[in-house]
Design a protein around this motif. Structure first.
Motif, PDB file in Angstrom:
ATOM      1  N   ILE A 227       8.193 -50.689 -14.308  1.00 36.58           N
ATOM      2  CA  ILE A 227       7.471 -49.580 -14.932  1.00 36.58           C
ATOM      3  C   ILE A 227       7.620 -48.317 -14.090  1.00 36.58           C
ATOM      4  O   ILE A 227       7.692 -47.207 -14.619  1.00 36.58           O
ATOM      5  N   LEU A 228       7.674 -48.483 -12.794  1.00 41.81           N
ATOM      6  CA  LEU A 228       7.964 -47.378 -11.877  1.00 41.81           C
ATOM      7  C   LEU A 228       9.408 -47.529 -11.391  1.00 41.81           C
ATOM      8  O   LEU A 228       9.904 -48.645 -11.259  1.00 41.81           O
ATOM      9  N   PRO A 229      10.093 -46.421 -11.129  1.00 46.95           N
ATOM     10  CA  PRO A 229      11.474 -46.507 -10.649  1.00 46.95           C
ATOM     11  C   PRO A 229      11.572 -47.254  -9.326  1.00 46.95           C
ATOM     12  O   PRO A 229      10.588 -47.386  -8.580  1.00 46.95           O
ATOM     13  N   ASP A 230      12.757 -47.726  -9.024  1.00 49.32           N
ATOM     14  CA  ASP A 230      13.027 -48.403  -7.768  1.00 49.32           C
ATOM     15  C   ASP A 230      12.926 -47.381  -6.623  1.00 49.32           C
ATOM     16  O   ASP A 230      13.738 -46.468  -6.518  1.00 49.32           O
ATOM     17  N   ASP A 233      15.923 -46.659  -4.440  1.00 49.71           N
ATOM     18  CA  ASP A 233      17.052 -45.937  -5.035  1.00 49.71           C
ATOM     19  C   ASP A 233      16.645 -44.477  -5.184  1.00 49.71           C
ATOM     20  O   ASP A 233      15.955 -44.094  -6.129  1.00 49.71           O
ATOM     21  N   ASN A 234      17.046 -43.647  -4.229  1.00 47.07           N
ATOM     22  CA  ASN A 234      16.599 -42.251  -4.216  1.00 47.07           C
ATOM     23  C   ASN A 234      16.999 -41.473  -5.465  1.00 47.07           C
ATOM     24  O   ASN A 234      16.228 -40.655  -5.973  1.00 47.07           O
ATOM     25  N   VAL A 238      14.168 -39.808  -7.821  1.00 52.65           N
ATOM     26  CA  VAL A 238      14.119 -38.360  -8.024  1.00 52.65           C
ATOM     27  C   VAL A 238      14.225 -38.009  -9.502  1.00 52.65           C
ATOM     28  O   VAL A 238      13.421 -37.237 -10.040  1.00 52.65           O
ATOM     29  N   SER A 239      15.211 -38.559 -10.194  1.00 51.44           N
ATOM     30  CA  SER A 239      15.483 -38.165 -11.578  1.00 51.44           C
ATOM     31  C   SER A 239      14.457 -38.680 -12.565  1.00 51.44           C
ATOM     32  O   SER A 239      14.129 -37.990 -13.541  1.00 51.44           O
TER      33      SER A 239
END
Length: 605
Positions: A227-230, A233-234, A238-239
């Motif tokens: 549900i939240l980005p990794d 993995d920057n 960021v995106s």
């Protein structure tokens, strides 16, 4: 795929119902332009809120969510979930200000807030830009989704889809005005929710999916579930999360999520009975839009990864739609497994979603072209009957343009990103213009022009002159920076709005705060009391607190629902407790906020 007689009957009955509603309210909606475009300014909060939810549940929305899920996973949805911050800011800071204005359209605001020829130009230009150009692009994007659904589920051509759905929608929109739109939206909302739940249930029952356990354990689906980005993995962090939450929500103009309110959301606020109904309507909209609806679409999108793992598999399954295949077709492709009867219901729900969005945009766009172009510049002496007739003609004209453009489009997600880039950098003006007297008409004119030019540059020039391709978020950041610097320079290099206009604005709206201190002092020097120029207490600090609590509640429900579905009991319980505590605090602070701004007599009602 061929539909059964039962399916066609359900679809036909729904379309007939929509036409009946338009005929039923035609006489009342045709009384005057206020009735046609603002439903008499006497609508309750629950009807307005549900109408806004129905409007944003357009045919392309589940397609867009499916596209995002297939390419970026569940976390990719933060690109639009971030707009909740904008929505809650509108609820607790701007809704009552819009309602106090007493205007018919939000672009009429320009000659209330600014002065001179530049204000008149901005009102007219913005009316054409939003009501015609921008609005037609949005409707064409929605119609593109209808084309894909019609090709996959009903076996009809793009032209047939536009003619059938467009004609029915334009008839009841032209006849019933906003009142007809609100009433049909009410029923369309519940039909659309039911259709989404049925689609998710059937997708889970597909033999290749194997229910919840089979879906969440599949090797192709499991990496998409976060549900939240990794956070490791920057680039993804960021995106997908940082840029939407830190920059996008306040800096970008997007229909339905305008910073500071605006568009058809403002139109619903103008139609409310009073300030409290206006605030309640926008809060209900944001709560239902972000917390209630996404998960059925997400489940269908995840299931489509298993059944149709790539674009070639979709092309092979639906050769008649091969020329419009993209990841957003994963949603209509999954609907082909619906049984008889349920297929008709779900298609009717998607038609309802299409019609609710298109009807709102037709009425909203027409209100700009009639009230802010025809009446303001072309024929100020127009009778109310003439304005209603022009509104009906304009409604038909907008539908023709949108349908033609839809036949040339291909991807909903691509269109979404283009729209964000066009509005990059303009959002901050829509927030500050209420609370900083120095913003003037030229600030907005320059922001519009520069953001549009920057969008065209990245779309057609950047790579052609040898520069490397940028990520969409990088283009967004550059657009925001360039546009913001440009409109700030324009603000200080041009003359401010006239003192009389600014004082009159304060008397009507009473925005308050340090950004209006100079104007308040000028007003008192001219014999006005301080109470005439601002509220007893500045409501913005309390409003921002309520905004934060509202975001915690809605995001908490959204994420907790996901964890409950995934079976992650610990995080689900923790977030549910956080939601309950935040909701209690929100109710307490909301009551205090209402006490700061007692109801007053409003100009223009």
């Amino acid at each position: 795929m061929l539909l059964s007689t039962v399916d066609w009957l359900i679809i036909a009955l729904y379309m007939i119902f929509s036409l009946v509603v338009g005929l039923w309210v035609m006489k009342q909606s045709g009384k005057d332009s206020t009735e046609f475009f603002a439903a008499g300014k006497n609508m309750p909060w629950w009807l307005l809120g549900i109408s806004m939810v129905a409007t944003t549940f357009s045919t392309d929305t589940p397609n867009l969510v499916t596209d995002i899920v297939r390419q970026n996973g569940v976390a990719g949805n933060w690109t639009w979930w971030a707009f909740l911050l904008t929505g809650m800011l509108t609820v607790f800071v701007y809704a009552n200000l819009w309602r106090r204005s007493g205007i018919l359209t939000d672009v009429e605001f320009y000659e209330l807030r600014y002065s001179g020829r530049s204000a008149a130009f901005l009102r007219g230009f913005r009316a054409v830009y939003l009501g015609l150009i921008f609005n037609v692009i949005i409707m064409a994007t929605v119609s593109l989704a209808a084309i894909k659904i019609g090709s996959v589920l009903m076996g009809i051509t793009p032209l047939q889809t536009i003619l059938i759905a467009g004609v029915v929608t334009v008839i009841y929109s032209a006849l019933g005005g906003l009142r007809g739109v609100l009433i049909t939206d009410f029923f369309q909302f519940f039909l659309s929710i039911l259709g989404g739940l049925v689609a998710a249930y059937v997708a889970l029952q597909h033999p290749d999916v194997g229910g919840m356990s089979g879906l969440f354990s599949h090797e192709d689906v499991f990496p998409k579930l976060n549900i939240l980005p990794d956070f490791s993995d920057n680039s993804q962090l960021v995106s997908l999360l940082i840029i939407p939450l830190a920059v996008q929500w306040w800096s970008v103009y997007y229909p339905g999520a305008e910073p500071g309110g605006g568009g058809y959301v403002a139109q619903r606020m103008f139609a409310a009975k009073d300030e409290n109904h206006s605030i309640g309507a926008v809060f209900l909209f944001n709560a239902l839009h972000y917390a209630l609806r996404p998960w059925p679409w997400i489940i269908v999108g995840l299931a489509s990864i298993i059944v149709f793992p790539d674009l070639d598999s979709i092309r092979q399954a639906f050769p008649q739609a091969a020329n419009v295949v993209d990841h957003d077709m994963g949603y209509p492709a999954m609907l082909t497994f619906l049984p008889v009867g349920w297929m008709g219901l779900v298609i009717a729900a998607l038609i309802a979603a299409y019609m609710s969005t298109i009807s709102t945009h037709l009425n909203w766009g027409s209100s700009y072209l009639v009230n802010d172009v025809y009446k303001r510049f072309l024929k100020p002496e127009s009778s109310e009957k003439e304005l209603v007739n022009v509104g009906r003609i304009t409604t038909v004209f907008l539908m023709i343009l949108a349908g033609g453009l839809a036949l040339m489009m291909q991807s909903a997600l691509n269109n979404f990103q283009i729209i964000l880039q066009i509005g990059a950098g303009t959002g901050l003006i829509f927030i500050l213009r209420w609370f900083w007297w120095r913003i003037n008409a030229w600030s907005e004119i320059v922001a519009m022009i520069v953001s549009f030019v920057v969008a065209l540059y990245f779309r057609f020039v950047h790579t052609q002159v040898g520069f490397s391709v940028l990520e969409s978020w990088e283009e967004l950041i550059i657009g925001v920076i360039v546009t913001t610097i440009s409109w700030l320079l324009a603000t200080y290099l041009t003359r401010p709005t006239s003192e009389k206009t600014l004082i009159d604005f304060c008397r009507l709206i009473r925005p308050g705060g340090p950004g209006w201190k100079k104007i308040t002092e000028l007003g008192t020097e001219k014999g006005l009391s301080k109470a005439e120029l601002e509220d007893e207490a500045w409501r913005v600090p309390k409003g921002i607190l309520c905004m934060v609590l509202g975001c915690v509640v809605v995001y908490g429900i959204l994420i907790a629902t996901g964890y409950w579905i995934y079976g992650n009991i610990g995080p689900a319980v923790f977030l549910t407790v956080i939601v309950a505590a935040s909701a209690w605090l929100l109710i307490r602070e909301w009551k205090k906020l209402v006490q700061i701004t007692p109801e007053i007599s409003e100009s223009g009602d």
